[in-house]
Design an enzyme around this catalytic site. Structure first.
Site, PDB file in Angstrom:
ATOM      1  N   GLN A   2     -26.850  -8.972 -29.838  1.00  0.00           N
ATOM      2  CA  GLN A   2     -25.886 -10.001 -29.916  1.00  0.00           C
ATOM      3  C   GLN A   2     -25.721 -10.742 -31.211  1.00  0.00           C
ATOM      4  O   GLN A   2     -24.694 -11.384 -31.544  1.00  0.00           O
ATOM      5  CB  GLN A   2     -26.053 -11.023 -28.832  1.00  0.00           C
ATOM      6  CG  GLN A   2     -25.573 -10.473 -27.378  1.00  0.00           C
ATOM      7  CD  GLN A   2     -26.095 -11.348 -26.437  1.00  0.00           C
ATOM      8  OE1 GLN A   2     -27.166 -11.562 -25.897  1.00  0.00           O
ATOM      9  NE2 GLN A   2     -24.894 -11.981 -25.819  1.00  0.00           N
ATOM     10  N   CYS A  42     -20.999 -13.978 -20.572  1.00  0.00           N
ATOM     11  CA  CYS A  42     -21.741 -13.594 -21.580  1.00  0.00           C
ATOM     12  C   CYS A  42     -21.467 -14.238 -23.002  1.00  0.00           C
ATOM     13  O   CYS A  42     -20.169 -14.448 -23.015  1.00  0.00           O
ATOM     14  CB  CYS A  42     -21.685 -12.218 -21.734  1.00  0.00           C
ATOM     15  SG  CYS A  42     -22.690 -11.188 -23.044  1.00  0.00           S
ATOM     16  N   HIS A  49     -29.199  -8.488 -17.006  1.00  0.00           N
ATOM     17  CA  HIS A  49     -27.910  -8.691 -17.927  1.00  0.00           C
ATOM     18  C   HIS A  49     -28.416  -8.521 -19.283  1.00  0.00           C
ATOM     19  O   HIS A  49     -27.798  -7.700 -20.117  1.00  0.00           O
ATOM     20  CB  HIS A  49     -27.417  -9.985 -17.494  1.00  0.00           C
ATOM     21  CG  HIS A  49     -26.308 -10.445 -18.704  1.00  0.00           C
ATOM     22  ND1 HIS A  49     -24.992 -10.592 -18.469  1.00  0.00           N
ATOM     23  CD2 HIS A  49     -26.352 -10.618 -19.880  1.00  0.00           C
ATOM     24  CE1 HIS A  49     -24.328 -10.932 -19.471  1.00  0.00           C
ATOM     25  NE2 HIS A  49     -25.133 -11.023 -20.365  1.00  0.00           N
TER      26      HIS A  49
END
Ligand code: GNR
Ligand code: NI
Length: 174
Positions: A51, A94, A136
């Site tokens: 990310q 998210c 997740h």
């Protein structure tokens, strides 16, 4: 310690598979520190290295409540050992899909084997929010986002709105 930019959908980087870490050294610990800073700054409860653009199998998490003291968790090369057949539903969000929330079903409990901040081998028996969050995050390591579990229509709508960016409301539950 540094706050990094979180990559958001649509971006191909988020679809990359992350690679195992050979050794938990200074460089990896520095990365984990930066990930934790970035996660706290964004008010998230978990973050995968991809990310912030680093394709390594590293996750940080902190599911402690606001009025509790911080309880950071670090996972290097995590592997899920046992997944419960029972599932639970959680409204997920998210940091790479900002402001969109949707219910996702996942195994209710799971065991995770991983290396900690010091490179020590650990096992975690996770349930509840902890189990949801770790699953997740582990999806991120495979290039999977929670929107991949939604209907094609909902997913397309979300990606379309994210690619426009303008006039985006604060919170959309699909
Ligand atoms: O901050 C986050 N909250 C959250 C809520 C429900 C299920 C999963 C998560 S993880 C998310 C941070 C994030 O994007 N991690 O990859
Ligand atoms: Ni996420």
């Amino acid at each position: 310690m540094a706050i990094k930019t979180i990559i958001t959908e649509p971006n191909k980087i988020l679809r990359q598979k992350s690679l195992p870490v050979n050794n938990v050294g200074k460089q990896e610990q520095q990365l984990m520190d930066d990930m934790l800073d970035t996660m706290y700054a964004a008010n998230g409860i978990g973050l995968a290295a991809i990310q912030i653009g680093v394709p390594k199998r590293i996750i940080v998490m902190d599911i402690s409540k606001k009025d509790e003291k911080n309880s950071p968790k670090y996972f290097v090369n995590p592997i899920i050992k046992n997944k419960n057949i029972e599932t639970s539903t959680y409204e997920e969000g998210c940091l790479s899909v900002p402001n969109f929330f949707a219910e996702v079903d996942r195994p209710k409990k799971c065991d995770v084997e991983y290396l900690d901040y010091d490179g020590k081998k650990k096992t975690l028996n996770a349930e509840g929010l902890l189990a949801t969050c770790i699953q997740h995050e582990m999806d991120h390591l495979e290039g999977i986002l929670f929107i991949d579990y939604l209907s094609k229509l909902k997913k397309t709508m979300i990606v379309k709105k994210l690619s426009k960016k303008k006039d985006r409301p604060d919170r959309i539950i699909v």
